[in-house]
Design a protein around this motif. Sequence first.
Motif, PDB file in Angstrom:
ATOM      1  N   ARG A  42     -12.426  -4.354  11.687  1.00  0.00           N
ATOM      2  CA  ARG A  42     -12.485  -5.804  11.786  1.00  0.00           C
ATOM      3  C   ARG A  42     -11.783  -6.500  10.639  1.00  0.00           C
ATOM      4  N   THR A  43     -11.332  -5.736   9.644  1.00  0.00           N
ATOM      5  CA  THR A  43     -10.700  -6.357   8.489  1.00  0.00           C
ATOM      6  C   THR A  43      -9.184  -6.384   8.593  1.00  0.00           C
ATOM      7  N   PHE A  44      -8.641  -6.049   9.752  1.00  0.00           N
ATOM      8  CA  PHE A  44      -7.185  -6.009   9.932  1.00  0.00           C
ATOM      9  C   PHE A  44      -6.537  -7.304   9.485  1.00  0.00           C
ATOM     10  N   ARG A  45      -7.173  -8.417   9.852  1.00  0.00           N
ATOM     11  CA  ARG A  45      -6.550  -9.710   9.581  1.00  0.00           C
ATOM     12  C   ARG A  45      -6.462 -10.021   8.091  1.00  0.00           C
ATOM     13  N   THR A  46      -7.095  -9.248   7.251  1.00  0.00           N
ATOM     14  CA  THR A  46      -7.026  -9.491   5.812  1.00  0.00           C
ATOM     15  C   THR A  46      -5.916  -8.694   5.145  1.00  0.00           C
ATOM     16  N   TYR A  47      -5.254  -7.823   5.912  1.00  0.00           N
ATOM     17  CA  TYR A  47      -4.254  -6.929   5.323  1.00  0.00           C
ATOM     18  C   TYR A  47      -2.838  -7.415   5.571  1.00  0.00           C
ATOM     19  N   ALA A  48      -2.011  -7.285   4.559  1.00  0.00           N
ATOM     20  CA  ALA A  48      -0.579  -7.330   4.803  1.00  0.00           C
ATOM     21  C   ALA A  48      -0.193  -6.035   5.509  1.00  0.00           C
ATOM     22  N   MET A  49       0.844  -6.103   6.316  1.00  0.00           N
ATOM     23  CA  MET A  49       1.284  -4.940   7.086  1.00  0.00           C
ATOM     24  C   MET A  49       2.765  -4.703   6.847  1.00  0.00           C
ATOM     25  N   GLY A  50       3.136  -3.431   6.884  1.00  0.00           N
ATOM     26  CA  GLY A  50       4.536  -3.099   6.699  1.00  0.00           C
ATOM     27  C   GLY A  50       5.008  -2.065   7.706  1.00  0.00           C
ATOM     28  N   TRP A  51       6.306  -2.060   7.927  1.00  0.00           N
ATOM     29  CA  TRP A  51       6.969  -1.010   8.706  1.00  0.00           C
ATOM     30  C   TRP A  51       7.941  -0.278   7.782  1.00  0.00           C
ATOM     31  N   PHE A  52       7.912   1.026   7.843  1.00  0.00           N
ATOM     32  CA  PHE A  52       8.823   1.875   7.102  1.00  0.00           C
ATOM     33  C   PHE A  52       9.453   2.861   8.088  1.00  0.00           C
ATOM     34  N   ARG A  53      10.504   3.499   7.651  1.00  0.00           N
ATOM     35  CA  ARG A  53      11.108   4.526   8.495  1.00  0.00           C
ATOM     36  C   ARG A  53      11.619   5.662   7.624  1.00  0.00           C
ATOM     37  N   GLN A  54      11.710   6.823   8.254  1.00  0.00           N
ATOM     38  CA  GLN A  54      12.206   7.998   7.543  1.00  0.00           C
ATOM     39  C   GLN A  54      13.101   8.785   8.476  1.00  0.00           C
ATOM     40  N   ALA A  55      14.363   8.859   8.134  1.00  0.00           N
ATOM     41  CA  ALA A  55      15.318   9.657   8.877  1.00  0.00           C
ATOM     42  C   ALA A  55      15.275  11.094   8.374  1.00  0.00           C
ATOM     43  N   ALA A  56      15.719  12.003   9.195  1.00  0.00           N
ATOM     44  CA  ALA A  56      15.694  13.412   8.840  1.00  0.00           C
ATOM     45  C   ALA A  56      16.456  13.646   7.541  1.00  0.00           C
ATOM     46  N   GLY A  57      15.814  14.312   6.594  1.00  0.00           N
ATOM     47  CA  GLY A  57      16.451  14.646   5.337  1.00  0.00           C
ATOM     48  C   GLY A  57      16.557  13.508   4.346  1.00  0.00           C
ATOM     49  N   LYS A  58      15.946  12.378   4.672  1.00  0.00           N
ATOM     50  CA  LYS A  58      16.019  11.220   3.783  1.00  0.00           C
ATOM     51  C   LYS A  58      14.627  10.769   3.374  1.00  0.00           C
ATOM     52  N   GLU A  59      14.586   9.939   2.337  1.00  0.00           N
ATOM     53  CA  GLU A  59      13.315   9.399   1.885  1.00  0.00           C
ATOM     54  C   GLU A  59      12.855   8.253   2.795  1.00  0.00           C
ATOM     55  N   ARG A  60      11.556   8.038   2.749  1.00  0.00           N
ATOM     56  CA  ARG A  60      11.007   6.926   3.511  1.00  0.00           C
ATOM     57  C   ARG A  60      11.530   5.602   2.931  1.00  0.00           C
ATOM     58  N   GLU A  61      11.928   4.696   3.810  1.00  0.00           N
ATOM     59  CA  GLU A  61      12.481   3.429   3.344  1.00  0.00           C
ATOM     60  C   GLU A  61      11.792   2.254   4.007  1.00  0.00           C
ATOM     61  N   PHE A  62      11.769   1.160   3.284  1.00  0.00           N
ATOM     62  CA  PHE A  62      11.163  -0.078   3.753  1.00  0.00           C
ATOM     63  C   PHE A  62      12.007  -0.690   4.867  1.00  0.00           C
ATOM     64  N   VAL A  63      11.319  -1.209   5.876  1.00  0.00           N
ATOM     65  CA  VAL A  63      11.996  -1.910   6.967  1.00  0.00           C
ATOM     66  C   VAL A  63      11.603  -3.392   6.980  1.00  0.00           C
ATOM     67  N   SER A  64      10.294  -3.646   7.015  1.00  0.00           N
ATOM     68  CA  SER A  64       9.848  -5.024   7.127  1.00  0.00           C
ATOM     69  C   SER A  64       8.379  -5.116   6.740  1.00  0.00           C
ATOM     70  N   ALA A  65       7.929  -6.314   6.367  1.00  0.00           N
ATOM     71  CA  ALA A  65       6.529  -6.540   6.028  1.00  0.00           C
ATOM     72  C   ALA A  65       6.142  -7.953   6.411  1.00  0.00           C
ATOM     73  N   ILE A  66       4.841  -8.122   6.647  1.00  0.00           N
ATOM     74  CA  ILE A  66       4.324  -9.429   7.040  1.00  0.00           C
ATOM     75  C   ILE A  66       2.991  -9.648   6.340  1.00  0.00           C
ATOM     76  N   SER A  67       2.768 -10.878   5.880  1.00  0.00           N
ATOM     77  CA  SER A  67       1.525 -11.207   5.189  1.00  0.00           C
ATOM     78  C   SER A  67       0.363 -11.242   6.171  1.00  0.00           C
ATOM     79  N   TRP A  68      -0.845 -11.331   5.639  1.00  0.00           N
ATOM     80  CA  TRP A  68      -2.027 -11.257   6.496  1.00  0.00           C
ATOM     81  C   TRP A  68      -2.051 -12.367   7.537  1.00  0.00           C
TER      82      TRP A  68
END
Length: 122
Positions: A27-53
């Motif tokens: 029930r606390t989802f609405r209090t969290y900022a959320m982000g999307w990340f991605r990881q391609a094969a052989g690469k580090e995880r990278e930031f894609v996008s984020a949104i405030s609560w």
Amino acid sequence: QVQLVESGGGLVQAGGSLRLSCRASGRTFRTYAMGWFRQAAGKEREFVSAISWGGGSRRYADSVKGRFTISRDNAKNTVYLQMNSLKPEDTAVYYCAASGPGGGIPEEYDYWGQGTQVTVSS
């Protein structure tokens, strides 16, 4: 504790679109900022996008700006990533994450989904 489940990945041709969803438990989802990340094969995880609560603040990596749109529906405990004009270099496993300050650093996020594969063919 928050559990995140992504969906919506798949195989698409270059120039196509996909919409990823990430549904959260708790029930606390609405209090969290959320982000999307991605990881391609052989690469580090990278930031894609984020949104405030509340959804009023959104951030994008330069590589996706103008093509991807992040949004959230707190009534449905879900965050979305609309991906348009997809390119082969967008191919990766996409992860959603919760509880960070809405920035681009993975270590700032406490909860992660299992990921969903996005493959863009040329």
